[in-house]
Design an enzyme around this catalytic site. Sequence first.
Site, PDB file in Angstrom:
ATOM      1  CD  GLU A 129     -45.275  33.431  80.197  1.00 51.13           C
ATOM      2  OE1 GLU A 129     -46.248  32.870  80.750  1.00 51.13           O
ATOM      3  OE2 GLU A 129     -45.210  34.647  80.007  1.00 51.13           O
TER       4      GLU A 129
ATOM      5  CG  ASP B   9     -52.008  -8.889  56.308  1.00 49.52           C
ATOM      6  OD1 ASP B   9     -51.430  -8.934  57.409  1.00 49.52           O
ATOM      7  OD2 ASP B   9     -51.432  -9.085  55.229  1.00 49.52           O
TER       8      ASP B   9
ATOM      9  CB  VAL C 115     -45.170  39.344  77.082  1.00 52.55           C
ATOM     10  CG1 VAL C 115     -44.458  38.359  78.010  1.00 52.55           C
ATOM     11  CG2 VAL C 115     -44.215  39.831  76.001  1.00 52.55           C
ATOM     12  CB  ALA C 116     -49.756  39.291  79.918  1.00 52.87           C
TER      13      ALA C 116
END
Length: 482
Positions: free
Chosen positions: A296, A338, A291-292
Amino acid sequence: MNATPWHALSTTEALERLQTDSARGLSSDEARARLERYGPNELKAETMVSPWTVFFRQFSNVLIIILLVATVLSAAVGELFDAALILVIVLFSALLGFFQEYRAERALEALKKMLSPVIRVIRDGREQDIATKDLVPGDILLLEAGYKVPADARLIESASLKCDEAPLTGESLPVGKDTKPLPSETSVSDRRNIVFTGTIVSYGRGKAAVVATGAATEFGKIAEEVSHVEQVETPLEKRTREIGKSLGIIALSICLLIVVISLGREALDPHGQFNLPFLIQLIMFSVALAVAAVPEALAAIVTGSLAIGVHQMAKRNALIRKMPAVETLGCTTVICSDKTGTLTKGEMTVRKVFVSNRMAEVTGAGYAPRGDFKGAGGAEPLDDATLKLLLEAGVLNNDASLDENEGKWFIKGDPTEGALIVAAAKAGLKTIEIKIQNERIEEIPFSSERKRMTTIHRLEDGRTLAFMKGAPEIVLERCTKI
């Protein structure tokens, strides 16, 4: 079925094939029957996106998915504060993206409702205005300068008709139209007897029989091809997906590495214990490290940056349906086009006027009637009776009109004629009053053969005067004085 293309048919043959009459048009009953057979005159509508679809679409991002997994794992190991914090960040990013996209969707729907134009047709033997979506093959269109053509139609009458076909072919100058049949192999851009959906009548008048509506028009065919273009990820979406994939691999690797090292250490330790508390502690520690490893705030930063870009584009009257599209615009360094007219405004502006044996410079650009007449080199503003007469001639020998809507000025008619109207307005002349006070009693419209337009007016002082404008060499050879 007759395979001869519409542009190769004579006007009589086209009307017979459509089973319509140029003077009476279709009957209301026949029009309703054809509307059921051919469907409404509109391109295939996109399925309306529901708010829930827009909301759940925000969670398809890889980073968001990783953060949701991190939330569950944090809660599982007892880190409720971290879980709540990550969940708040996820919801913030999702809601920000949702509100931006939902507002864009609603704004686009509102624009579609506002843009429900009508067109003048002949039905039941009389002129009437109907919604363009109710047009059917066989309807007789009455075309005038400023009208946007709502369907492909074969011309059956033309009075100096010209159309701006830049939206379809990229042609920068108005295209002259006539009713003569053309060879079958004539390309779309050279079909002078057909008016096309999405083009604008810039000059003259005409009558045309509708031959194709909706997806069957030339514009509709292009839209059909574009609708099948494969959607590709933007550079930011690709990079975000790559980062998410890398973070996922890193997190899993950390978990496995910790598990292997811890199990190996316990196996080598004579006093090591492989009990349930040890395994739970090992799993919690591995998950905490995984998780670290997840940033986040990254999803919130990316979403916030895109939202700022969408807001800036909205200030410039550009609606962005999906936020990553802003990043695509930011990465664009070269736009290839074009032809002139595809990206330009298509506006004409009078910049210099030669009058009373001297040159006057006209300031200001576009159709806003703001500017001055100055002598060459920035001398004092030019104030001359001959200049006034010249500008009045440009107004009277003219079929364009200048209009304003919510602070935006635009021209109905030919851009060149519009530039003459704007020049007169910059000099303080009231163009509408000039046309009313100097009645046009006769005219010879511009044609490719004459290369000039002549109008005869009864002036407010009782005189009758003719004005002429056209190609310089044609006008000059008919002049005896300057």
